[in-house]
Design a protein around this motif. Structure first.
Motif, PDB file in Angstrom:
ATOM      1  N   TRP A 130       0.915  -1.169   0.004  1.00 39.45           N
ATOM      2  CA  TRP A 130      -0.144  -0.089   0.010  1.00 39.45           C
ATOM      3  C   TRP A 130       0.858   1.421   0.023  1.00 39.45           C
ATOM      4  O   TRP A 130       0.658   2.178  -0.659  1.00 39.45           O
ATOM      5  N   ALA A 131       1.991   1.087   0.843  1.00 40.97           N
ATOM      6  CA  ALA A 131       2.661   2.287   0.980  1.00 40.97           C
ATOM      7  C   ALA A 131       3.472   2.787  -0.478  1.00 40.97           C
ATOM      8  O   ALA A 131       3.661   4.096  -0.977  1.00 40.97           O
ATOM      9  N   TYR A 132       4.036   1.650  -1.202  1.00 39.97           N
ATOM     10  CA  TYR A 132       4.564   1.824  -2.230  1.00 39.97           C
ATOM     11  C   TYR A 132       3.571   2.369  -3.415  1.00 39.97           C
ATOM     12  O   TYR A 132       3.865   3.330  -4.112  1.00 39.97           O
ATOM     13  N   ARG A 133       2.489   1.679  -3.521  1.00 36.62           N
ATOM     14  CA  ARG A 133       1.620   2.252  -4.182  1.00 36.62           C
ATOM     15  C   ARG A 133       1.025   3.983  -4.019  1.00 36.62           C
ATOM     16  O   ARG A 133       0.934   4.459  -5.079  1.00 36.62           O
TER      17      ARG A 133
ATOM     18  N   GLU B  35       3.226  -1.189  -9.696  1.00 41.55           N
ATOM     19  CA  GLU B  35       3.015  -2.523  -8.875  1.00 41.55           C
ATOM     20  C   GLU B  35       4.205  -2.905  -7.850  1.00 41.55           C
ATOM     21  O   GLU B  35       5.336  -2.517  -8.227  1.00 41.55           O
ATOM     22  N   CYS B  36       3.753  -3.401  -6.701  1.00 43.82           N
ATOM     23  CA  CYS B  36       4.642  -3.902  -5.924  1.00 43.82           C
ATOM     24  C   CYS B  36       4.017  -5.339  -5.255  1.00 43.82           C
ATOM     25  O   CYS B  36       3.027  -5.376  -4.951  1.00 43.82           O
ATOM     26  N   VAL B  37       5.272  -6.121  -5.174  1.00 41.04           N
ATOM     27  CA  VAL B  37       5.046  -7.685  -4.795  1.00 41.04           C
ATOM     28  C   VAL B  37       6.066  -7.934  -3.671  1.00 41.04           C
ATOM     29  O   VAL B  37       7.185  -7.997  -4.366  1.00 41.04           O
ATOM     30  N   PRO B  38       5.518  -8.443  -2.773  1.00 38.07           N
ATOM     31  CA  PRO B  38       6.652  -9.010  -1.778  1.00 38.07           C
ATOM     32  C   PRO B  38       7.120 -10.314  -2.306  1.00 38.07           C
ATOM     33  O   PRO B  38       6.262 -11.236  -2.387  1.00 38.07           O
TER      34      PRO B  38
END
Length: 363
Positions: A153-156, A162-165
């Protein structure tokens, strides 16, 4: 597909906690058919403290810590289908990011791989003019060492598309049960370099319990602790190379994981040592952080301590038989659900989805 990966170091874990993560994931990705070149700067005396030689599954380019050498390796990004700039490379990170973005082909997938996302995000919040803010508009994908939904959420919110752990995991060929070694014999061991955002937690979760339990032996591994006052029952080993990690983890009655401040505050960020220790069959005690139950079951596969008092109480009552049972349960869990092969499969699916999306848009 060819990957150009710009990171801190693949060959040395010296002042480089990401080494195990890089090795496990990139090895597993190579087994899926990726052709990888890892670019690392010659800094922090890592060349003389290598844990491994260049592996057969990844080409490694070590470059001098000069602006000229940086620009030379950044130009190699033009040869890759996937260009990865990791956080915390350790030499001119901002210049390297800009140069890599400038040299990547228009059709390449550009990835920022953040191995310390909570800290990076904190810096971005504090520094509105940080170059990464503008770079996120050019970066196709952010992958992170962990962090769960809070990091996504923070990166978005920061503008990431897009951000994926991609969490830490276990390479069973590297971390596994071995015979114990007398030099690592103790009741509780902790392995971690001395860092500003970790030291106070080491004092609270490790040194304070040691001072309360004078009849027990504690073992401290990691760089930077040489001038730190320690209780008489705490022995300091200095840097412990990855070749000794299995014995270090399996020999003590229990092993302690202590998160850095930012990781503990954010949660969902298991350290590499969690899976290393579990993969060796260690009884692991961890400081409390949100999301731990997603990886190991508290009370059965891992023990949770809210503070140093909890650590002391656990060590007062922990029997060798229970410690062995917890270690065996953790070993089964990480081998079954948390290997780097599984993490690489997730990564591969994310990367391929981006290329398929690009093909559809081009059509």
């Amino acid at each position: 597909m060819k990957i150009a990966f710009y990171g801190s170091s693949l060959l040395s874990s010296y002042w480089n906690g990401a080494a195990t993560y890089y090795r496990g994931l990139l090895k597993a990705l190579s087994q899926l058919g990726y052709e990888i070149t890892f670019y690392e700067p010659d800094v922090y005396d890592r060349r003389s403290n290598r844990d491994i030689e260049a592996p057969d599954w990844c080409a490694v380019v070590v470059y001098e810590a000069t602006r000229h050498a940086l620009m030379q390796v950044a130009a190699c990004a033009a040869e890759a289908d996937i260009v990865v700039k990791a956080s915390g490379v350790g030499f001119e990170d901002e210049a390297l990011l800009r140069a890599v973005l400038d040299h990547a082909r228009p059709d390449a997938l550009v990835v920022f791989w953040d191995v310390d996302a909570p800290a990076t995000l904190g810096q971005l919040r504090d520094e509105p003019d940080h170059p990464l803010h503008a770079a996120l508009r050019q970066i196709d994908l952010v992958l992170t060492y962990g962090g769960g939904d809070p990091v996504v959420w923070a990166y978005r919110a920061m503008g990431a598309k897009e951000c994926v752990p991609i969490y830490n995991g276990l390479d069973p060929e590297t971390h596994h049960p071995v015979a114990s070694q007398a030099r690592f014999a103790c009741d509780l061991a902790f392995l971690g370099n001395r860092l500003p955002d970790r030291e106070a937690r080491v004092e609270a979760f490790f040194l304070d319990p040691a001072s309360r339990l004078q009849e027990q032996r504690f073992l401290l591994g990691g760089s930077g602790w040489g001038d730190k006052p320690l209780p008489a029952n705490v022995s300091w080993l200095g840097h412990v190379g990855t070749s000794d990690h299995n014995a270090f983890n399996v020999t003590p009655k229990a092993v302690l994981n202590i998160s850095r401040d930012s990781m503990a505050a954010n949660g969902f960020s298991p350290a590499t040592r969690v899976f290393e220790a579990a993969g060796a069959g260690a009884c692991l005690i961890t400081d409390a952080w949100l999301g731990v139950e997603l990886f190991l079951k508290p009370g059965e596969e891992i023990l949770i301590a809210r503070d140093g008092g909890d650590v002391a109480e656990i060590m007062r009552t922990l029997t060798p038989n229970r410690a062995k049972a917890i270690g065996a349960s953790a070993l089964r869990r990480v081998r079954g659900e948390h290997t780097y092969a599984m993490r690489a499969a997730v990564t591969d699916a994310v990367l391929r989805r981006h290329f398929e999306r690009g093909t559809e848009e081009a059509a």
